[in-house]
Design a protein around this motif. Structure first.
Motif: not given
Ligand code: NAP
Length: 278
Positions: A130-133, A152-154, A187-189, A191, A214, A216, A237, A241
């Motif tokens: 539920a983050g930015g991605t 989502n977890r939360t 999610t970043p899980v 990586m 997502v 990579y 991913g 990217f």
């Molecule tokens: P973010 O805003 O920090 O969001 C993280 C999300 O992941 C939250 O919903 C969080 O859940 C969940 N999460 C984190 N740790 C967890 C765990 N241990 N178990 C279950 N859920 C977990 O991150 P983001 O900016 O969206 O980025 C996410 C990933 O996308 C990153 O790895 C980033 O590198 C990748 N990304 C890739 C590209 C690409 O071009 N391929 C582009 C952008 C981003 P809660 O709400 O429960 O905390």
């Protein structure tokens, strides 16, 4: 050469930390292959406002924005487009008629990567996170006629996001009861360095036809390895990217980027890093 390319194309990456980013390598390769004068610099930023002012003052054509500035940068730009507003995050800044505009190309990167392997219209797509991605993914999937489900977890964050985008929500603990055409990990899980983790139990994966990550780095996460073992098609991913970067390059230069070459340099570098880690 048109007027706009008489001056060198100055581009930058704004983030912190930025040591592991592949954007400088990828965009420098694209500039070089198209024989464009200019450079893509990596800025490890501590003062975001000053960094944006430098873009403006020194005539930069644009910038990539990464962690932790994708939200905060919005306050310092002249304009935001609809995508950036709806997603609530900017990963790309570009200059238009002397104004710095913010947009988001993550959704386009994901869609272009997915479209190469599947149709999205009418497909039930479980989005984890539920983050930015996840927000960028939901924006793109809905625009393409997909039927996303938020997991989502939360619960609070997940339910809030699902309501905002008009999708159903399920807690991550219930993933074993869900099925769909596509599962996307946003999610970043999994990586680096936490490569032995997966956000989803392996037994839940055979209920999906395609599993996309997502992440990579590594190119093949534990999630994707287990999805392959379960008979699913998989998408790394890395493709997202490269495609989000290609979309940035189009905005900055107005030119079609050498996507294959960009993918090749990114893949080679990831293979080199994975070889070192092994
Ligand atoms: P973010 O805003 O920090 O969001 C993280 C999300 O992941 C939250 O919903 C969080 O859940 C969940 N999460 C984190 N740790 C967890 C765990 N241990 N178990 C279950 N859920 C977990 O991150 P983001 O900016 O969206 O980025 C996410 C990933 O996308 C990153 O790895 C980033 O590198 C990748 N990304 C890739 C590209 C690409 O071009 N391929 C582009 C952008 C981003 P809660 O709400 O429960 O905390």
């Amino acid at each position: 050469m048109t007027d706009q390319f008489r001056s060198p194309i100055l581009l930058a990456l704004i983030g912190h930390p930025i040591g592991h980013s592949l954007s400088p390598l990828m965009h420098s390769a694209a500039l070089k292959l198209l024989r464009l004068a200019g450079r893509y610099e990596a800025w490890d930023v501590s003062d975001l406002k000053q960094a944006v002012e430098k873009l403006r003052r020194e005539g930069y054509r644009g910038a990539s924005v990464t962690i932790p500035f994708k939200r905060d940068v919005m306050a310092f730009l002249d304009d935001l487009d609809d995508q950036a507003r709806r997603i609530g995050a900017v990963n790309t800044v570009f200059l238009r008629e002397g104004r710095l505009q913010g947009t988001n190309t993550d959704w386009e990167g994901l869609l272009r990567a997915l479209r190469k392997v599947t149709d999205l219209f009418g497909k039930r797509i479980v989005v984890l996170g539920a983050g930015g991605t996840a927000r960028a993914a939901l924006y793109g999937l809905l625009a393409e006629g997909g039927v996303p489900v938020v997991v989502n977890r939360t619960e609070k964050q997940g339910r809030g996001l699902a309501e905002e985008f008009g999708c159903p929500f399920y807690p991550l603990a219930e993933i074993g009861d869900l099925a769909g055409d596509i599962l996307i990990n946003a999610t970043p899980v999994g990586m680096v360095p936490e490569i032995d983790f997966s956000p989803v139990p392996a037994a839940a994966l055979r209920r999906f036809r395609l599993v996309a990550d997502v992440i990579y780095n590594p190119m093949k996460t534990r999630l994707l390895r287990e999805a392959e073992e379960a008979g699913c098609a998989v998408l790394s991913g890395m493709d997202m990217f490269v495609e989000q970067g290609a979309a940035q390059f189009r905005l900055w230069t107005g030119l079609e980027p050498p996507v294959d070459r960009m993918r090749q340099v990114v893949k080679q570098e990831l293979e080199r890093r994975e070889g070192k880690q092994a």
